[in-house]
Design an enzyme around this catalytic site. Structure first.
Site, short mmCIF file in Angstrom:
data_model
loop_
_atom_site.label_atom_id
_atom_site.label_comp_id
_atom_site.label_asym_id
_atom_site.label_seq_id
_atom_site.Cartn_x
_atom_site.Cartn_y
_atom_site.Cartn_z
N HIS A 1 -8.30 1.29 -4.20
CA HIS A 1 -9.29 1.03 -3.14
C HIS A 1 -9.96 2.36 -2.84
CE1 HIS A 1 -9.65 0.02 1.48
NE2 HIS A 1 -10.83 0.11 0.89
N MET B 1 -11.68 -5.46 5.12
CA MET B 1 -10.90 -4.49 5.91
C MET B 1 -10.64 -5.09 7.29
SD MET B 1 -10.01 -1.76 4.27
CE MET B 1 -9.17 -1.15 5.72
N SER C 1 0.83 -1.20 0.00
CA SER C 1 0.00 0.00 0.00
C SER C 1 0.87 1.26 0.00
CB SER C 1 -0.90 0.01 1.24
OG SER C 1 -1.42 1.32 1.39
N MET D 1 -8.97 8.37 -0.43
CA MET D 1 -9.83 8.80 0.69
C MET D 1 -10.35 10.21 0.44
SD MET D 1 -7.38 7.59 3.78
CE MET D 1 -6.65 5.95 3.81
N HIS E 1 -1.11 -1.16 -4.43
CA HIS E 1 -2.39 -0.78 -3.80
C HIS E 1 -2.43 0.73 -3.56
CE1 HIS E 1 -5.96 -1.81 -1.36
NE2 HIS E 1 -5.54 -0.90 -0.51
N ASP F 1 -4.69 3.80 -1.98
CA ASP F 1 -5.78 4.11 -1.07
C ASP F 1 -6.32 5.51 -1.33
OD1 ASP F 1 -6.07 1.79 0.69
OD2 ASP F 1 -3.98 2.19 1.16
N GLY G 1 -8.98 4.36 6.78
CA GLY G 1 -8.67 5.77 6.95
C GLY G 1 -7.20 6.04 7.22
N PHE G 2 -6.52 5.08 7.81
CA PHE G 2 -5.13 5.31 8.20
C PHE G 2 -4.30 4.04 8.03
CE2 PHE G 2 -7.99 8.00 10.57
CZ PHE G 2 -7.46 9.26 10.38
N GLY G 3 -3.02 4.23 7.74
CA GLY G 3 -2.08 3.11 7.73
C GLY G 3 -1.56 2.90 9.13
N ASP H 1 -6.85 -6.30 4.10
CA ASP H 1 -6.20 -4.97 4.10
C ASP H 1 -6.28 -4.35 5.50
OD1 ASP H 1 -5.25 -2.47 3.50
OD2 ASP H 1 -6.91 -1.91 2.18
N MET I 1 -12.14 4.68 -0.92
CA MET I 1 -12.83 4.92 0.36
C MET I 1 -13.49 6.29 0.24
SD MET I 1 -9.78 3.47 2.74
CE MET I 1 -8.64 3.54 1.39
N GLY J 1 -3.15 -3.73 8.83
CA GLY J 1 -2.39 -4.38 9.90
C GLY J 1 -1.81 -5.73 9.53
C1 DX5 Z 1 -6.43 1.81 5.36
C2 DX5 Z 1 -6.00 1.40 4.00
C3 DX5 Z 1 -4.92 0.38 3.98
C4 DX5 Z 1 -3.66 0.80 4.67
C5 DX5 Z 1 -2.89 -0.42 5.04
O1 DX5 Z 1 -7.53 2.63 5.28
O2 DX5 Z 1 -7.09 0.86 3.25
O3 DX5 Z 1 -4.64 -0.04 2.65
O4 DX5 Z 1 -2.86 1.64 3.88
O5 DX5 Z 1 -1.79 -0.04 5.77
P1 DX5 Z 1 -1.22 -0.93 6.97
O6 DX5 Z 1 -0.74 -2.22 6.31
O7 DX5 Z 1 -0.11 -0.11 7.50
O8 DX5 Z 1 -2.32 -1.19 7.93
ZN ZN Z 2 -6.55 -0.11 1.22
#
Ligand code: DX5
Ligand code: ZN
Length: 216
Positions: free
Chosen positions: A66, A137, A8, A37, A33, A35, A142-144, A175, A68, A177
């Site tokens: 993806h 999910m 990602s 948002m 990937h 993301d 929303g966040f990595g 997707d 969102m 963690g």
């Molecule tokens: C979260 C994203 C994920 C995220 C994954 O909203 O959809 O794709 O970037 O990042 P990690 O692997 O750090 O959780």
């Molecule tokens: Zn994602």
């Protein structure tokens, strides 16, 4: 079979985006990937079309976007124009999900439906034959860098059974963690595609982190 690995870009260093894409190009990763948002569907804003265009220019692996965002139909054709091959929309963001999925497929892209941690997999029963993949999910989007929600394993097992019982071809993407510790259990439960942000870009050696996930 080896899992499909999709790093990602949300966790990449945006100050050297081209080098980060080059690293992925030279790695064992399968997809890239992205993301997307909008600050409405999720409490964060990521990056938009000019940045995606720059990444697409250097990318030698298929783009997996993806979305969102609310009302994603507005932008589906634009993602096709930018070279996206895999496009997922959220179950929770689509009032006419069947129409959105058909639109993605009519433009020649593979269509995915993403579900938030609270959405039961059985809600996908009717749409399952129409999608190419389901994105489960395993964190709230929303966040990595968030912690993996353990219940995702149960959801993936249930979904695997729903797919296999009807001999469907749909793949399961997970997707949020994902790391080398929980990946074996995710694959065991039935996941086909692993998205990994922090565990790849936060690693001392991202190429090695990708190779380790791929070797599972
Ligand atoms: C979260 C994203 C994920 C995220 C994954 O909203 O959809 O794709 O970037 O990042 P990690 O692997 O750090 O959780
Ligand atoms: Zn994602």
């Amino acid at each position: 079979m080896a899992p499909i690995i999709a790093p990602s870009m949300l966790s990449a260093n945006f100050g050297k985006l081209e080098q980060e894409i080059e690293m992925i190009n030279n790695s064992q990763a399968d997809w890239i990937h992205l993301d997307i948002m909008d600050g409405v569907f999720v409490p964060n804003i990521s990056y938009g079309f000019p940045v995606i265009k720059a990444m697409a220019k250097s990318a030698k692996k298929p783009l997996d976007a993806h979305l969102m965002i609310v009302d994603p139909d507005r932008y589906i054709a634009h993602f096709k124009e930018l070279g996206t091959e895999y496009l997922s929309v959220h179950y929770e963001a689509c009032i006419h999900l069947h129409r959105s999925i058909q639109l993605i497929k009519s433009l020649g892209m593979k269509a995915g439906v993403a579900i938030n941690p609270h959405t039961p997999v059985h809600n996908l029963y009717e749409i399952l034959p129409d999608v190419d993949f389901v994105l489960v999910m395993s964190v709230n989007p929303g966040f990595g860098g968030q912690s993996f929600i353990e219940n995702s394993l149960t959801k993936i097992s249930k979904l695997r059974k729903m797919i296999d019982d009807r001999s469907l071809k749909c793949l399961i993407q997970v997707d949020g963690g994902v790391n080398i510790k929980n990946a074996p259990a995710l694959i065991q439960s039935g996941a086909d595609i692993l998205v990994a942000g922090n565990s790849v870009f936060g690693a001392n050696d991202p190429l090695k982190a990708i190779a380790e996930l791929k070797s599972l």
